[in-house]
Design a protein around this motif. Sequence first.
Motif, mmCIF file in Angstrom:
data_model
loop_
_atom_site.group_PDB
_atom_site.id
_atom_site.type_symbol
_atom_site.label_atom_id
_atom_site.label_comp_id
_atom_site.label_asym_id
_atom_site.label_seq_id
_atom_site.Cartn_x
_atom_site.Cartn_y
_atom_site.Cartn_z
ATOM 1 N N ARG B 105 0.960 -1.245 -0.025
ATOM 2 C CA ARG B 105 -0.040 0.023 0.052
ATOM 3 C C ARG B 105 0.786 1.202 0.005
ATOM 4 N NH1 ARG B 105 -4.941 -0.645 0.911
ATOM 5 N NH2 ARG B 105 -5.371 1.146 2.258
ATOM 6 N N ILE B 106 1.914 1.204 -0.731
ATOM 7 C CA ILE B 106 2.842 2.280 -0.740
ATOM 8 C C ILE B 106 3.164 2.686 -2.371
ATOM 9 C CG2 ILE B 106 5.339 2.924 -0.786
ATOM 10 C CD1 ILE B 106 5.372 1.651 1.949
ATOM 11 N N MET B 107 3.206 4.021 -2.648
ATOM 12 C CA MET B 107 3.280 4.584 -3.774
ATOM 13 C C MET B 107 4.713 5.138 -3.893
ATOM 14 S SD MET B 107 1.250 7.630 -5.640
ATOM 15 C CE MET B 107 -0.580 6.550 -5.464
ATOM 16 N N ALA B 108 5.415 4.746 -4.939
ATOM 17 C CA ALA B 108 6.686 5.478 -4.928
ATOM 18 C C ALA B 108 6.734 6.568 -5.886
ATOM 19 C CB ALA B 108 7.661 4.337 -5.626
ATOM 20 N N LEU B 109 7.688 7.611 -5.443
ATOM 21 C CA LEU B 109 7.881 8.893 -6.437
ATOM 22 C C LEU B 109 9.376 8.932 -6.801
ATOM 23 C CD1 LEU B 109 6.906 11.535 -7.671
ATOM 24 C CD2 LEU B 109 6.921 12.653 -5.342
ATOM 25 N N VAL B 137 3.622 7.213 0.903
ATOM 26 C CA VAL B 137 4.416 7.424 -0.315
ATOM 27 C C VAL B 137 5.984 7.281 0.107
ATOM 28 C CG1 VAL B 137 4.914 9.453 -1.900
ATOM 29 C CG2 VAL B 137 2.660 9.107 -1.053
ATOM 30 N N MET B 138 6.809 6.866 -0.959
ATOM 31 C CA MET B 138 7.977 6.840 -0.581
ATOM 32 C C MET B 138 8.652 7.579 -1.671
ATOM 33 S SD MET B 138 10.039 3.168 -0.398
ATOM 34 C CE MET B 138 11.774 3.040 -0.385
ATOM 35 N N VAL B 139 9.321 8.802 -1.252
ATOM 36 C CA VAL B 139 9.686 9.673 -2.160
ATOM 37 C C VAL B 139 11.487 9.476 -2.411
ATOM 38 C CG1 VAL B 139 10.302 12.101 -2.559
ATOM 39 C CG2 VAL B 139 8.117 11.457 -1.437
ATOM 40 N N CYS B 140 11.910 9.406 -3.561
ATOM 41 C CA CYS B 140 13.146 8.955 -3.904
ATOM 42 C C CYS B 140 13.653 9.655 -4.883
ATOM 43 C CB CYS B 140 13.257 7.509 -4.177
ATOM 44 S SG CYS B 140 12.861 6.530 -2.938
#
Lengths: 381, 381
Positions: B105-109, B137-140
């Motif tokens: 349930r994580i969206m990556a950016l 959200v996982m911001v990278c």
Amino acid sequence: MGEGRLGEPGPPVRGRPVPQRRPYDGDTPRTGAAEGISGAGQVARVAGIKDVARQAGVSVGTVSNVINRPEAVLPETRARVLAAIEELGYVRSESARQLRAGRSRIMALLVLDMGNPFFVDVARGAERAARAAGLGVMVCNSDQSPAEEAEYLGLFAEQRVCGVLVTPADASGRNLEAFARHRIPYVLVDRVAPGTGTCAVSVDDVRGGALAVGHLLSAGHRSVAYVSGPGDLHQIRDRREGALAALADAGLPPEALVEIPSERLDVAAGRDAGARLLGLVPRPTAVFCANDLLALGVLQALYAAGVRVPQDIAIVGYDDIEFAAAAAVPLTSVRQPAVVMGRLAAELLLEESDDEDGTHEHRSVVLQPELVVRASSSTPR
Amino acid sequence: MGEGRLGEPGPPVRGRPVPQRRPYDGDTPRTGAAEGISGAGQVARVAGIKDVARQAGVSVGTVSNVINRPEAVLPETRARVLAAIEELGYVRSESARQLRAGRSRIMALLVLDMGNPFFVDVARGAERAARAAGLGVMVCNSDQSPAEEAEYLGLFAEQRVCGVLVTPADASGRNLEAFARHRIPYVLVDRVAPGTGTCAVSVDDVRGGALAVGHLLSAGHRSVAYVSGPGDLHQIRDRREGALAALADAGLPPEALVEIPSERLDVAAGRDAGARLLGLVPRPTAVFCANDLLALGVLQALYAAGVRVPQDIAIVGYDDIEFAAAAAVPLTSVRQPAVVMGRLAAELLLEESDDEDGTHEHRSVVLQPELVVRASSSTPR
DNA sequence: CACGGATGATGAATCGATTCATGGTCGATT
DNA sequence: AATCGACCATGAATCGATTCATCATCCGTG
């Protein structure tokens, strides 16, 4: 409306608003597919370790070994398995690994404001250290809201992240207290540890405030405005304390520090503060801002009003973000080793998180700030 | 050294450098604990759904129901379960849920540069939309490096994220092509879709470039410098194209655009570009920068050299970041709806990721930029 | 030839939550 | 009284990877 959709398929659906997404997921098709595709592309669910094992003609244990301890597998077998992995485009599932391991390979970072380049630098340092250790980083933004903070901490607990780096937004410490129940290690960033039960990395904000104001005083100013921020942030209070200490050192009374409170810590708030600064009588000849965003806002307000910097009013900011040096009148600022702070915090967290035998000792690292003098304060009248 | 440590516990360890962290993890203690603590705090592993079930005297299925469809459980039972949850400090494990659900349930950016406030705004928009849908959200940060990008995409695949928002750093598209194998939906951000197989949200960069240069031309300038960036970025090329179109519209030859190439897109690179700009003969009277960071750097270089803006040289930036308006000479800039872009991208991704019956149609949304005129270009000589 | 030791591969148990077919209970209706 | 439905709770199967006790081979040595 949901019920209508549910009522259509055969079996009599109970009258409850069941929130089921994909009711049957894929049990049947999956089992079907597992029986014997091998060659055909069909519905093509993503390949798992079992598919690889079948394709390579080995057991799942062997596939796992190829991935995790390749030297324990016969080169020939290994090659076959690797070929199968390649062919099927297999990627191991982290969730399955996590489930066994009990925790994920992700480190969380929760900052006060991603709009502040200071925290971006902290994130950069933390990310570098984490990735060097093979961990992913999840950067989140509490926006200085204790409620958001609580929500994120809950999310981290569910994710079983291997640790959390956090700059607390909740001064009461209740959020972290609750979080501690989950036995997930965390390290405070830009904040001293309240006790000995936690690791922390911070910068000596008292000293930073003293540096800033001391610099202004030694340039001849006798009254300094302090554009502060939310009163419950330690950073803000410590910097004020340092400012007062510098005044005392110079033999000036605390009243020589005129506080201009601000709710937020961004450029817009700085503009407001600048406007208020201009309305003060007598007008201070120098202003110390709790961070560079505020300082930039103040600078702009002064510029728009035709007040010259530093001739009429000198400005000192805090954080020394890239934009401070890039400003119209380059800003004097108190530099914080943000990247180093992020890195150290991540390393402390890794140490604590790798600690199996309870050897870990909590540490509080305090870094020293550094004054960077630029045009905004360099030529007193 | 690792081997020495491993050799100590009883069983004869094979002489291989096994990279096992926590070799025995907790199978024995766990089984022991599971037999019957209930009251005692002992080694106290984190509570699982089974512990809650035992404590409440119900089955695990019922606990699951309490959590996911509370209305299907008798209030009395529900209360008992909730009490047990509270008492044990139970937090459900996302990894276990994910394992069953097949994805997290994580969206990556994945953005090009977290140091650029433009992307921070994109992140803000995406985060808001994602959290509204209950996702993390996982911001990278790929830092414009295709290699970093590939690494992160691999991480996302392992994590089985529910989707990826990405501003590609790899112009060849190979990274994304490889990623597509994993059947994880992704949406391109700030980039037009190469085909119809992908969703994308972008801003019309050609128009943006035309707006910027058209503005300068209509102010009387006859030659414009273009401080660009890495040539393989679409944004850079499109903005140049727009600039050339504006020149053509004004009846000027392409040579009227003098390109000052730059490797990176930050303030430091802008300072360099500014220095080179000053060395040009004849010196252009106006400069268009591929983003605001470059523009701020140029502005500073000009300021340091005593060149007046806009009287001697006019500047137009791109992105309209907060710091553009806060600059010494407030920057004219082309505003991109960054927050909206992040939000739209996230919404498209959610739609695609929720799509079970193949109904989803890929869409390319193109937003319009807007010229914001400020002092840096407003009073031509 | 038998035995020991080393090396590779196996497969079942396990992690924790979800899901659903199943069973049990109670009330209402025929 | 018998039947049916509604309502709750149950528990086993499942997801995919890891781990380890066990088994199978093979080689060298006594």
